[in-house]
Design a protein around this motif. Structure first.
Motif, short mmCIF file in Angstrom:
data_model
loop_
_atom_site.label_atom_id
_atom_site.label_comp_id
_atom_site.label_asym_id
_atom_site.label_seq_id
_atom_site.Cartn_x
_atom_site.Cartn_y
_atom_site.Cartn_z
N ASN A 1 30.63 14.50 4.05
CA ASN A 1 31.49 14.47 2.85
C ASN A 1 31.30 15.72 2.01
OD1 ASN A 1 32.32 11.89 3.69
ND2 ASN A 1 30.71 10.91 2.50
N MET B 1 32.57 19.36 0.63
CA MET B 1 33.64 20.33 0.43
C MET B 1 32.99 21.70 0.31
SD MET B 1 36.81 20.58 -2.31
CE MET B 1 36.05 21.46 -3.69
N ILE C 1 34.84 20.01 4.86
CA ILE C 1 36.21 20.49 4.84
C ILE C 1 36.27 21.74 3.95
CG2 ILE C 1 37.22 18.19 5.16
CD1 ILE C 1 38.00 18.40 2.09
N ASP D 1 39.28 23.33 1.40
CA ASP D 1 40.58 22.99 0.84
C ASP D 1 41.14 24.19 0.08
OD1 ASP D 1 42.73 21.87 -0.80
OD2 ASP D 1 41.94 19.91 -0.18
N ILE E 1 40.06 17.74 -6.78
CA ILE E 1 40.37 17.98 -5.37
C ILE E 1 39.28 17.39 -4.48
CG2 ILE E 1 40.63 19.79 -3.62
CD1 ILE E 1 41.92 21.50 -5.86
N LYS F 1 39.76 13.63 -4.47
CA LYS F 1 40.98 13.23 -3.76
C LYS F 1 40.79 13.28 -2.25
CE LYS F 1 45.99 13.94 -3.74
NZ LYS F 1 47.14 14.68 -4.31
N THR F 2 39.96 14.19 -1.78
CA THR F 2 39.73 14.34 -0.34
C THR F 2 38.52 13.54 0.14
OG1 THR F 2 38.38 16.33 -0.74
CG2 THR F 2 40.73 16.66 -0.32
N SER F 3 37.90 12.80 -0.79
CA SER F 3 36.68 12.01 -0.47
C SER F 3 35.56 12.89 0.04
CB SER F 3 37.02 10.90 0.55
OG SER F 3 37.97 10.01 0.02
N HIS F 4 35.51 14.13 -0.44
CA HIS F 4 34.42 15.05 -0.11
C HIS F 4 33.81 15.53 -1.43
CE1 HIS F 4 36.23 14.87 3.84
NE2 HIS F 4 35.17 15.49 4.33
#
Length: 328
Positions: free
Chosen positions: A8, A10, A40, A42, A73, A76-79
């Motif tokens: 998880n 970012m 991730i 983003d 952000i 919202k991305t669950s990271h």
């Protein structure tokens, strides 16, 4: 010690990394993939404002509004575990999180801005991003994987004298969360040691800044370069071959200005500059150009690679001779 996550995540893009040393980002992704760290990237994220903030272009409130958007952000991305490649991004977002969590009047003003501009969905809820539990420097995630790194060492750099430069925005701003100390920082040294390599544990000016000071390299250039020069001279006295960094601004100050300072003093420093992720990616077999991105460096890294190849060739030759003698 804080609990360090491996999922998880970012991965927060850095303007200085992207603009100056993109190999730091590609090396980080290479290591995360190898070490099974789930992450991730983003493209909707905003700059942390660091260069502008510390040059008095962005005030703290503007920086906090932008930081809150980055937190939105991540949520919202669950990271929600945000990993920074730049120590300034790290320090700024930790401060933003503290302000939004601890100062009701600031959080209310930030949320008012979001609502007035039509972005009410970005309103920040106190405690949703915790300064200590959710914001990390990439080096901390790697420190948590140092045993796994040790099992994937492919390149031997034991013939080189290595020293570390710990970023001030990691050790001297939010110092209560630092791993392996801040008065005599060792997190980079411990990571390098896990690769089977020794570092010079202490040298004169080790905890001094790089001298950049953001705007200082422009408005007080002579003073800025004096700080950089003092540290380079200390490293020269220690016969250091490689200086390892954890911040692109520090790396830029030494790498971009070393030849200039050397020419002015008539000294060949002969010091290679690598970010910690570049060093470990190289040790784990990453391609020097496609992964580590050595083509963006001012002080050429190719001579280091040639020395490594030469040492490796001699070791193989010696091993072959020993095997031949043993078989007789």
């Amino acid at each position: 010690m804080r609990k360090i996550p491996d999922k998880n995540i970012m991965l927060f893009k850095s303007c200085l990394v992207s603009g100056e040393y993109p190999g730091v980002e590609s090396s980080t992704k290479y290591l995360f993939d190898k070490l099974e760290i789930e992450y991730i990237v983003d493209d909707r994220q905003s700059c942390c404002t660091g260069l502008g903030h510390y040059s008095d272009v962005f005030d703290q409130f503007s920086t906090t509004v932008i930081g809150g958007r980055n937190f939105y952000i991540a949520k919202k991305t669950s990271h929600t575990n945000i990993a920074m490649m730049c120590s300034t991004c790290y320090a700024i977002h930790k401060k933003v999180a503290k302000l939004l969590n601890e100062r009701d009047e600031i959080r209310d003003k930030v949320n008012d801005i979001y609502e007035e501009t039509g972005f009410s969905e970005m309103k920040y809820v106190s405690g949703s991003i915790d300064s200590s539990r959710n914001i990390f420097h990439v080096v901390e995630l790697l420190f948590n994987k140092k045993d796994k790194i040790a099992k994937n060492v492919k390149i031997d750099l034991s013939k080189f004298r290595i020293a570390t430069h710990h970023a001030c925005h990691y050790c001297k701003v939010q110092y209560e969360d630092t791993i392996e100390g801040f008065r005599d920082p060792k997190i980079l040294d411990e990571l390098i040691n896990s690769c089977g390599l020794e570092t010079v544990p202490w040298y004169d000016h080790k905890i001094a800044t790089c001298g950049a000071g953001f705007r200082q390299r422009f408005v007080n250039r002579d003073l800025s370069l004096k700080v950089t020069t003092d540290k380079l001279l200390s490293l020269k006295d220690e016969k250091i071959d490689i200086l390892v960094h954890m911040c692109p601004n520090c790396q830029m100050q030494f790498d971009r200005y070393q030849n200039f300072i050397g020419a002015d003093l008539n000294i060949d420093f002969n010091i290679f500059h690598l970010n910690i992720v570049q060093l470990i990616a190289f040790i784990m077999g990453g391609d020097p150009y496609k992964v580590i991105g050595i083509q963006t460096h001012t002080v050429p890294i190719e001579p280091l690679i040639e020395k490594v190849k030469e040492i490796s060739s001699k070791k193989k030759e010696l091993s072959s001779k020993i095997e031949e003698i043993s078989s007789k």
